[in-house]
Scaffold this motif. Structure first.
Motif, PDB file in Angstrom:
ATOM      1  N   ALA A 149       0.675  10.195 -26.505  1.00 53.15           N
ATOM      2  CA  ALA A 149       0.478  10.942 -27.749  1.00 53.15           C
ATOM      3  C   ALA A 149       1.074  12.336 -27.658  1.00 53.15           C
ATOM      4  CB  ALA A 149      -1.014  11.020 -28.073  1.00 53.15           C
ATOM      5  N   LEU A 150       0.862  13.025 -26.534  1.00 50.99           N
ATOM      6  CA  LEU A 150       1.440  14.364 -26.373  1.00 50.99           C
ATOM      7  C   LEU A 150       2.961  14.301 -26.262  1.00 50.99           C
ATOM      8  CD1 LEU A 150      -1.090  16.053 -23.920  1.00 50.99           C
ATOM      9  CD2 LEU A 150      -0.990  16.180 -26.390  1.00 50.99           C
ATOM     10  N   ALA A 151       3.476  13.237 -25.631  1.00 50.85           N
ATOM     11  CA  ALA A 151       4.929  13.099 -25.537  1.00 50.85           C
ATOM     12  C   ALA A 151       5.558  12.887 -26.906  1.00 50.85           C
ATOM     13  CB  ALA A 151       5.280  11.940 -24.604  1.00 50.85           C
ATOM     14  N   LEU A 152       4.869  12.186 -27.809  1.00 51.33           N
ATOM     15  CA  LEU A 152       5.381  12.009 -29.170  1.00 51.33           C
ATOM     16  C   LEU A 152       5.256  13.293 -29.988  1.00 51.33           C
ATOM     17  CD1 LEU A 152       3.910   8.470 -29.999  1.00 51.33           C
ATOM     18  CD2 LEU A 152       6.303   9.036 -29.542  1.00 51.33           C
ATOM     19  N   ALA A 153       4.239  14.099 -29.697  1.00 48.89           N
ATOM     20  CA  ALA A 153       4.059  15.343 -30.462  1.00 48.89           C
ATOM     21  C   ALA A 153       5.029  16.432 -30.039  1.00 48.89           C
ATOM     22  CB  ALA A 153       2.623  15.832 -30.301  1.00 48.89           C
ATOM     23  N   ALA A 154       5.498  16.394 -28.794  1.00 49.40           N
ATOM     24  CA  ALA A 154       6.362  17.469 -28.289  1.00 49.40           C
ATOM     25  C   ALA A 154       7.660  17.612 -29.082  1.00 49.40           C
ATOM     26  CB  ALA A 154       6.641  17.262 -26.801  1.00 49.40           C
ATOM     27  N   PRO A 155       8.453  16.539 -29.322  1.00 55.48           N
ATOM     28  CA  PRO A 155       9.692  16.730 -30.091  1.00 55.48           C
ATOM     29  C   PRO A 155       9.444  17.142 -31.536  1.00 55.48           C
ATOM     30  CG  PRO A 155       9.307  14.399 -29.668  1.00 55.48           C
ATOM     31  CD  PRO A 155       8.325  15.148 -28.851  1.00 55.48           C
ATOM     32  N   LEU A 156       8.352  16.685 -32.124  1.00 55.14           N
ATOM     33  CA  LEU A 156       8.056  17.108 -33.497  1.00 55.14           C
ATOM     34  C   LEU A 156       7.752  18.600 -33.559  1.00 55.14           C
ATOM     35  CD1 LEU A 156       5.775  14.137 -34.667  1.00 55.14           C
ATOM     36  CD2 LEU A 156       8.135  14.593 -35.345  1.00 55.14           C
ATOM     37  N   LEU A 157       6.996  19.090 -32.570  1.00 60.14           N
ATOM     38  CA  LEU A 157       6.707  20.521 -32.546  1.00 60.14           C
ATOM     39  C   LEU A 157       7.946  21.328 -32.188  1.00 60.14           C
ATOM     40  CD1 LEU A 157       4.509  22.648 -32.847  1.00 60.14           C
ATOM     41  CD2 LEU A 157       3.946  22.335 -30.429  1.00 60.14           C
ATOM     42  N   ALA A 158       8.809  20.758 -31.348  1.00 56.74           N
ATOM     43  CA  ALA A 158      10.046  21.470 -31.003  1.00 56.74           C
ATOM     44  C   ALA A 158      10.969  21.612 -32.205  1.00 56.74           C
ATOM     45  CB  ALA A 158      10.761  20.742 -29.861  1.00 56.74           C
ATOM     46  N   ALA A 159      10.857  20.685 -33.186  1.00 57.29           N
ATOM     47  CA  ALA A 159      11.711  20.766 -34.374  1.00 57.29           C
ATOM     48  C   ALA A 159      11.269  21.868 -35.336  1.00 57.29           C
ATOM     49  CB  ALA A 159      11.710  19.424 -35.106  1.00 57.29           C
ATOM     50  N   VAL A 160      10.079  22.434 -35.136  1.00 60.30           N
ATOM     51  CA  VAL A 160       9.619  23.551 -35.974  1.00 60.30           C
ATOM     52  C   VAL A 160      10.260  24.820 -35.440  1.00 60.30           C
ATOM     53  CG1 VAL A 160       7.605  24.830 -36.771  1.00 60.30           C
ATOM     54  CG2 VAL A 160       7.459  22.358 -36.467  1.00 60.30           C
ATOM     55  N   ASP A 161      11.146  25.421 -36.220  1.00 66.28           N
ATOM     56  CA  ASP A 161      11.916  26.584 -35.764  1.00 66.28           C
ATOM     57  C   ASP A 161      11.272  27.916 -36.110  1.00 66.28           C
ATOM     58  OD1 ASP A 161      12.194  26.351 -38.452  1.00 66.28           O
ATOM     59  OD2 ASP A 161      14.396  26.349 -38.498  1.00 66.28           O
ATOM     60  N   ASP A 162      10.044  27.895 -36.578  1.00 65.22           N
ATOM     61  CA  ASP A 162       9.357  29.137 -36.912  1.00 65.22           C
ATOM     62  C   ASP A 162       8.870  29.805 -35.630  1.00 65.22           C
ATOM     63  OD1 ASP A 162       7.936  31.201 -37.982  1.00 65.22           O
ATOM     64  OD2 ASP A 162       6.778  29.974 -39.388  1.00 65.22           O
ATOM     65  N   PRO A 163       9.212  31.053 -35.368  1.00 66.54           N
ATOM     66  CA  PRO A 163       8.755  31.723 -34.125  1.00 66.54           C
ATOM     67  C   PRO A 163       7.240  31.852 -34.022  1.00 66.54           C
ATOM     68  CG  PRO A 163      10.538  32.950 -35.172  1.00 66.54           C
ATOM     69  CD  PRO A 163      10.118  31.908 -36.153  1.00 66.54           C
ATOM     70  N   ALA A 164       6.544  31.708 -35.142  1.00 62.09           N
ATOM     71  CA  ALA A 164       5.086  31.856 -35.088  1.00 62.09           C
ATOM     72  C   ALA A 164       4.426  30.762 -34.268  1.00 62.09           C
ATOM     73  CB  ALA A 164       4.522  31.870 -36.509  1.00 62.09           C
ATOM     74  N   TRP A 165       5.137  29.639 -34.043  1.00 60.72           N
ATOM     75  CA  TRP A 165       4.561  28.500 -33.320  1.00 60.72           C
ATOM     76  C   TRP A 165       5.048  28.426 -31.864  1.00 60.72           C
ATOM     77  CZ3 TRP A 165       0.804  26.378 -36.029  1.00 60.72           C
ATOM     78  CH2 TRP A 165       0.836  26.492 -37.422  1.00 60.72           C
ATOM     79  N   LEU A 166       5.625  29.509 -31.355  1.00 58.04           N
ATOM     80  CA  LEU A 166       6.139  29.500 -29.995  1.00 58.04           C
ATOM     81  C   LEU A 166       5.003  29.383 -28.971  1.00 58.04           C
ATOM     82  CD1 LEU A 166       8.553  29.754 -28.108  1.00 58.04           C
ATOM     83  CD2 LEU A 166       8.323  32.246 -28.228  1.00 58.04           C
ATOM     84  N   ASN A 167       3.907  30.102 -29.196  1.00 55.18           N
ATOM     85  CA  ASN A 167       2.776  30.013 -28.262  1.00 55.18           C
ATOM     86  C   ASN A 167       2.184  28.602 -28.234  1.00 55.18           C
ATOM     87  OD1 ASN A 167       2.988  32.737 -27.595  1.00 55.18           O
ATOM     88  ND2 ASN A 167       1.592  33.383 -29.242  1.00 55.18           N
ATOM     89  N   LEU A 168       2.186  27.949 -29.381  1.00 51.12           N
ATOM     90  CA  LEU A 168       1.664  26.581 -29.427  1.00 51.12           C
ATOM     91  C   LEU A 168       2.530  25.637 -28.597  1.00 51.12           C
ATOM     92  CD1 LEU A 168      -0.508  24.743 -30.694  1.00 51.12           C
ATOM     93  CD2 LEU A 168       1.096  24.303 -32.549  1.00 51.12           C
ATOM     94  N   LYS A 169       3.848  25.842 -28.640  1.00 51.15           N
ATOM     95  CA  LYS A 169       4.748  25.016 -27.836  1.00 51.15           C
ATOM     96  C   LYS A 169       4.473  25.201 -26.347  1.00 51.15           C
ATOM     97  CE  LYS A 169       8.419  25.238 -31.323  1.00 51.15           C
ATOM     98  NZ  LYS A 169       9.796  25.690 -31.619  1.00 51.15           N
ATOM     99  N   GLN A 170       4.220  26.453 -25.931  1.00 45.40           N
ATOM    100  CA  GLN A 170       3.919  26.705 -24.518  1.00 45.40           C
ATOM    101  C   GLN A 170       2.574  26.065 -24.121  1.00 45.40           C
ATOM    102  OE1 GLN A 170       4.070  30.966 -24.148  1.00 45.40           O
ATOM    103  NE2 GLN A 170       6.311  31.063 -24.251  1.00 45.40           N
ATOM    104  N   THR A 171       1.601  26.128 -25.021  1.00 44.89           N
ATOM    105  CA  THR A 171       0.302  25.510 -24.729  1.00 44.89           C
ATOM    106  C   THR A 171       0.436  23.996 -24.586  1.00 44.89           C
ATOM    107  OG1 THR A 171      -0.775  27.266 -25.987  1.00 44.89           O
ATOM    108  CG2 THR A 171      -2.068  25.293 -25.527  1.00 44.89           C
ATOM    109  N   LEU A 172       1.256  23.403 -25.443  1.00 48.61           N
ATOM    110  CA  LEU A 172       1.473  21.955 -25.347  1.00 48.61           C
ATOM    111  C   LEU A 172       2.146  21.589 -24.033  1.00 48.61           C
ATOM    112  CD1 LEU A 172       1.414  19.134 -26.564  1.00 48.61           C
ATOM    113  CD2 LEU A 172       3.540  19.658 -27.763  1.00 48.61           C
ATOM    114  N   ALA A 173       3.120  22.387 -23.605  1.00 44.68           N
ATOM    115  CA  ALA A 173       3.787  22.104 -22.327  1.00 44.68           C
ATOM    116  C   ALA A 173       2.804  22.219 -21.161  1.00 44.68           C
ATOM    117  CB  ALA A 173       4.955  23.073 -22.141  1.00 44.68           C
ATOM    118  N   GLN A 174       1.917  23.212 -21.202  1.00 45.17           N
ATOM    119  CA  GLN A 174       0.930  23.354 -20.134  1.00 45.17           C
ATOM    120  C   GLN A 174      -0.054  22.180 -20.113  1.00 45.17           C
ATOM    121  OE1 GLN A 174      -0.871  27.164 -20.819  1.00 45.17           O
ATOM    122  NE2 GLN A 174       0.979  28.326 -20.280  1.00 45.17           N
TER     123      GLN A 174
END
Length: 326
Positions: A149-174
C-alpha cells in the motif's frame, strides 16, 4: 199357481246384470288404481330427474364460484407483487437519484479551482492507500500488505509538485524504510521454524550411541548387555510403536495449538506450546543426535517477536489528514 212360476225367470237376469255391473265397477277401480300408481311412479321419476338436474346445476354454479374466487385471489396476489415491485423500483430510483447527486457534488468539488482538481484527486488516492495499509497492520498485522500500500502511494505523492507536501514525502519515505527494516513477517518466520521443529519425527526409537558401541564390544560385554539394558531416562515408556504413535499425535496437537497462537499473534500461548513441544521432543528423540538441533530451533522459535514494535506506523496518514484539515 201359474203366476209364481213366470216371475222367477225374470228375477234371475236382473240379478246377473247387477253382479256384472259390480264386477265392471271393480275392474274400473282396479284399472284406475293401477293407472294412479303408474302415474305416481312416473311423477316421482320426473321429480328425481328434476332434482338431479338442479343438483348438477348447483354443483356447476359452485364450481364456477370457486374458480372465480381462485381467480380473484390470483389477481390479488399479482396486485401485491406489482405493488412490491413498484416499491422496489421506487427505492432504486431514489438510490440512483442520490448517487447522481453525490457524483454531481464530487464533480463540482473537483471542478472547484480552490481544490486544484487533479492534485486533490491524487491526495485522495494517497489517503485511501495509506488508510488501507494502516488497517491491514492494525487488523491483521499484514506487513507485506502495508508495504504494498505504501509503495503504491509513493509515486502518487511524488506526482504532487506542490512544495507544501515535501515534508509529507519525507515522512512517507521514513515510514517505508521502517517497514522494510522489519524484514519478513514474524508469523511467516515462526511458521517456518515450527515446521522444521516438528518435521520428520521417526516412528521407530532412535538408535543410541551406546547401542552402536555395544556392537563393537567384546563377546562377554555383549552377553552382559542382554541382561542389563542401558537407555536414556527421558525415552522410557516410548519403546513400543503404539506409545510412540500416541506421543507423535500429542506432538502434532501441540503444534496445531502453536500455529493457532502464531496466527493470532499470541506470544504467551506460543511460548507455552513450544515448551510442551520441547518436552515431547526430548522423549521422542532421547539419545538421538537430532535432539540438539531441535532444541536450537525451539530456542529460535521462542525468541521470535510476533508483534514487533512499529513506532512510525500511521505517521504519514496522520500528517496528511492534519495538513489537509489545516
Amino acid at each position: 199357481m201359474d203366476t209364481p212360476d213366470t216371475a222367477a225367470p225374470a228375477s234371475t237376469p236382473a240379478h246377473r246384470s247387477r253382479a256384472g255391473g259390480l264386477l265392471l265397477l271393480a275392474l274400473l277401480l282396479v284399472a284406475a288404481t293401477a293407472a294412479g300408481l303408474l302415474g305416481w311412479q312416473q311423477w316421482r321419476a320426473l321429480q328425481a330427474q328434476a332434482q338431479a338436474r338442479d343438483q348438477q346445476q348447483r354443483d356447476a354454479l359452485e364450481a364456477r364460484i370457486d374458480a372465480l374466487r381462485q381467480g380473484q385471489r390470483g389477481q390479488a396476489q399479482r396486485l401485491q407483487q406489482a405493488e412490491a415491485t413498484n416499491r422496489v423500483l421506487r427505492d432504486e430510483l431514489l438510490g440512483l437519484g442520490q448517487r447522481a447527486a453525490a457524483i454531481e457534488d464530487s464533480v463540482s468539488k473537483l471542478a472547484d479551482p480552490d481544490r486544484h482538481g487533479a492534485q486533490a484527486l491524487r491526495l485522495d488516492q494517497v489517503e485511501l492507500l495509506l488508510a488501507i495499509g494502516q488497517q491491514r497492520l492494525q487488523l491483521d498485522g499484514d506487513l507485506d500488505g502495508a508495504r504494498r500500500a505504501l509503495a503504491l502511494a509513493a509515486p502518487l505523492l511524488a506526482a504532487v509538485d506542490d512544495p507544501a507536501w515535501l515534508n509529507l514525502k519525507q515522512t512517507l519515505a521514513q515510514e517505508r524504510a521502517a517497514l522494510e527494516a522489519l524484514g519478513s513477517d514474524p508469523r511467516t518466520v515462526a511458521d517456518g521454524l515450527l515446521d522444521q521443529l516438528v518435521a520428520a519425527i521417526p516412528l521407530a526409537p532412535p538408535a543410541s550411541s551406546a547401542a552402536a558401541a555395544a556392537k563393537a564390544a567384546p563377546w562377554y560385554a555383549r552377553v552382559l548387555d542382554r541382561i542389563v539394558h542401558v537407555q536414556p531416562t527421558a525415552g522410557a515408556g516410548l519403546r513400543h510403536s503404539a506409545d510412540r504413535q500416541a506421543a507423535l499425535a500429542a506432538l502434532q496437537l501441540e503444534a496445531t495449538l502453536a500455529r493457532a497462537a502464531i496466527a493470532r499473534r499470541d506470544a504467551a500461548g506460543l511460548q507455552q506450546a513450544v515448551v510442551r513441544i520441547d518436552g515431547w521432543l526430548r522423549r521422542l528423540l532421547a539419545g538421538s543426535p537430532q535432539l540438539a538441533q531441535r532444541q536450537r530451533l525451539s530456542a529460535q522459535l521462542r525468541a521470535v517477536a510476533l508483534d514487533p514494535a512499529m513506532p512510525l506506523s500511521g505517521s504519514t496518514l496522520a500528517q496528511l489528514r492534519a495538513q489537509r484539515d489545516g
